[in-house]
Scaffold this motif. Structure first.
Motif, short mmCIF file in Angstrom:
data_model
loop_
_atom_site.label_atom_id
_atom_site.label_comp_id
_atom_site.label_asym_id
_atom_site.label_seq_id
_atom_site.Cartn_x
_atom_site.Cartn_y
_atom_site.Cartn_z
N SER A 106 -79.40 12.45 -22.80
CA SER A 106 -79.09 12.12 -24.00
C SER A 106 -78.22 12.47 -24.82
CB SER A 106 -80.63 11.73 -24.15
OG SER A 106 -81.27 10.52 -23.43
N ALA B 259 -74.63 12.98 -24.13
CA ALA B 259 -73.78 11.45 -24.09
C ALA B 259 -73.77 10.82 -25.38
CB ALA B 259 -74.63 10.27 -23.65
N ALA C 219 -70.04 9.39 -27.38
CA ALA C 219 -69.84 8.44 -28.09
C ALA C 219 -69.88 8.38 -29.64
CB ALA C 219 -70.93 7.51 -27.51
N PHE D 179 -65.07 4.81 -20.79
CA PHE D 179 -66.49 6.27 -20.22
C PHE D 179 -66.09 6.24 -19.02
CE2 PHE D 179 -67.95 4.78 -24.68
CZ PHE D 179 -67.66 6.25 -24.84
N HIS E 110 -67.45 11.90 -17.02
CA HIS E 110 -68.77 12.50 -17.01
C HIS E 110 -69.28 12.22 -16.21
CE1 HIS E 110 -68.03 13.35 -21.40
NE2 HIS E 110 -67.24 13.92 -20.80
N VAL F 3 -74.84 10.53 -18.09
CA VAL F 3 -74.29 10.53 -18.81
C VAL F 3 -73.77 8.92 -19.26
CG1 VAL F 3 -72.72 11.72 -21.03
CG2 VAL F 3 -74.36 12.78 -19.05
N GLN F 4 -72.46 8.69 -18.86
CA GLN F 4 -71.77 7.66 -18.89
C GLN F 4 -72.68 6.82 -19.31
OE1 GLN F 4 -68.85 6.55 -16.07
NE2 GLN F 4 -68.21 8.34 -15.61
N GLU G 100 -75.64 6.32 -21.09
CA GLU G 100 -75.93 6.24 -22.42
C GLU G 100 -74.81 6.38 -22.91
OE1 GLU G 100 -79.08 8.82 -22.54
OE2 GLU G 100 -80.58 7.54 -20.93
N GLU G 101 -73.52 6.14 -22.86
CA GLU G 101 -72.18 7.00 -23.57
C GLU G 101 -71.98 5.56 -23.99
OE1 GLU G 101 -69.81 11.00 -22.97
OE2 GLU G 101 -69.31 8.74 -21.45
N GLU H 31 -72.28 19.62 -17.39
CA GLU H 31 -73.39 19.11 -18.10
C GLU H 31 -74.05 20.40 -19.45
OE1 GLU H 31 -75.99 17.57 -17.36
OE2 GLU H 31 -75.42 15.97 -16.24
#
Length: 464
Positions: free
Chosen positions: A50, A53, A57, A120, A125, A129-130, A132-133, A273
């Motif tokens: 989180s 991300a 974002a 994204f 990424h 991660v993508q 959540e972005e 990361e």
């Protein structure tokens, strides 16, 4: 030394005037910083994915948010110059033209939600991660209109130099946002656990509350009697397009500055990361120093704008240097804190799922990156205050080109080339960031010292 300080304190546009206008703005931006800072602490404690991300974002959303705000916020300079020129009846129309622009910008920004997923995915990424972005970016994007309209209405007080209402509104927003953030992220009471979705919803809720409070404070019978904030609601094409003439360059420079930083974050994210999380943590900590100085940047614009409305370039210079002294003191203090307490600051971001030993790798990386931040704190302050002063005088075209060219060719392109052509590592990328900030500070100082901004007339058509 003490006598010089006392003289500077009591003079018009001296330290006292700077603090009267700037301190509430510093508190306002400080409260916003506190909101974002705690948001990221909650997210980092919730999940390393989180926090990895959230910043990319948020930065992508910020590119468009600050572009729109950069244009609409320039209404505060128009208000400052009209107020300095004793043309209070023009103020209400300026506020409404800014609102009309914000409504148009909201529609355009909200439409970006349709390209979030492919964008994204292109950044590349990790898949988790993508996901959540995209979620975080989409919610922020749909709610951006609340933020930009609230900001436009709040420029009424900023332009007049009556910045305490801005401070009160922002503090109330923080008081609402922080507990709501925690409850929505983690699931407390009636709220389900929503993670990064909850963080985004809490931020949008805070923006909406700011809009309601600003509207209630500005559109009053008393303000309407003096500034025509209700009666001057009609679209004024001449004023609108003149505001765009000066405001669009201001928005463009905000766009390029944040865009270059976003490119930096995205490229660092391709390293891994751990590198992305360390950079995000350090930039989140840096926001404690940086965002309040944005308040002083706005104060410089307002004080210089009021002085130039009176056609007094000497007082404008006095105001700029007074604000700079305060900004240097602030940034210097935080630079020292970054060097002295790196482990204590970064420990706030340790996720519960990660042991102290595992987090030590990230902390060790953060310690070095915080030293880099401490190196460019002073240069950051110089760039912000002198660019703010130039904007207050209407020299927005120069500021636009200076930041656009520096952001593109001193940060964006070098970072991409260094990483993907020469396989540069984390420390090389951060060194390029330091060079970029130093070049910005020299560019801003050189232009202000030249005095060319003193010849710009923003209100000449009204005067004739």
């Amino acid at each position: 030394m003490l006598s010089r300080f006392k003289k500077r304190w009591n003079e018009p546009f001296g330290y006292r005037d700077v603090l009267n206008v700037g301190l509430p703005l510093v508190v306002s931006l400080g409260s916003t910083t506190a909101m974002e800072f705690t948001d990221r602490i909650f997210l980092s404690n919730y999940s390393l994915i989180s926090i990895a991300a959230a910043l990319p974002a948020a930065m992508v959303n910020l590119v468009f948010l600050l572009f729109a705000m950069g244009i609409s916020s320039y209404s505060s300079v128009f208000i400052a110059q009209y107020y300095g020129a004793c043309k209070c009846e023009k103020v209400g129309s300026v506020v409404w033209q800014a609102i009309y622009f914000c409504c148009f910008a909201w529609v355009l920004i909200a439409s970006l939600v349709f390209v979030a997923e492919p964008f994204f995915a292109f950044i590349g990424h990790a898949p988790e991660v993508q996901k959540e972005e995209v979620t975080y970016f989409s919610i922020l994007t749909l709610g951006t209109g609340f933020a930009i309209i609230a900001n436009a209405i709040g420029c009424f007080f900023t332009g007049l130099g009556q910045t305490r209402p801005n401070m009160v509104v922002n503090i109330i927003a923080v008081v609402i946002n922080i507990p709501l953030d925690y409850m929505l992220i983690n699931g407390v009471g009636i709220f389900p656990e929503m993670g990064i979705t909850g963080a985004a919803l809490a931020t949008v809720s805070s923006w909406a509350m700011q809009l309601i409070m600003y509207a209630w404070l500005v559109f009053t019978p008393k303000n309407d009697a003096t500034f025509l904030v209700k009666r001057a609601w009609r679209f004024n094409a001449s004023l609108f397009f003149r505001m765009m003439r000066f405001g669009i360059p201001s928005g463009v420079n905000s766009f390029f500055d944040v865009f270059a930083f976003t490119v930096f974050i995205m490229v660092v994210g391709r390293l891994g990361e751990v590198e992305l999380a360390a950079s995000n943590i350090v930039l989140s900590i840096n926001s404690l120093a940086f965002l309040p100085v944005v308040g002083l940047h706005i104060a410089a614009s307002i004080l210089v704008g009021q002085a130039m409305g009176r056609k007094d370039a000497a007082q404008a210079r006095m105001a700029a240097h007074s604000v700079l002294h305060v900004a240097l003191l602030w940034m210097g203090t935080f630079g020292a804190l970054f060097l002295l307490f790196p482990y204590e600051l970064t420990a706030l971001f340790r996720p519960e799922a990660i042991s102290v030993e595992e987090f030590a790798t990230i902390q060790s990386m953060c310690r070095i990156l915080l030293a880099y931040v401490a190196l460019f704190c002073i240069q950051d302050a110089i760039a912000l205050i002198f660019f703010g002063s130039l904007k207050g005088a209407g020299d927005t075209m120069y500021v636009m080109w200076a930041i656009a060219l520096c952001a593109t060719f001193c940060l964006g392109v070098p970072v991409i080339v260094a990483r993907f052509v020469f396989d540069a590592g984390l420390h090389t990328l951060w060194a390029l960031l330091i060079v970029y900030v130093c070049i910005l500070s020299v560019t801003a100082f050189t232009r202000f010292r030249s005095g060319k901004w003193e010849q710009i007339q923003m209100l000449e058509h009204e005067a004739s």
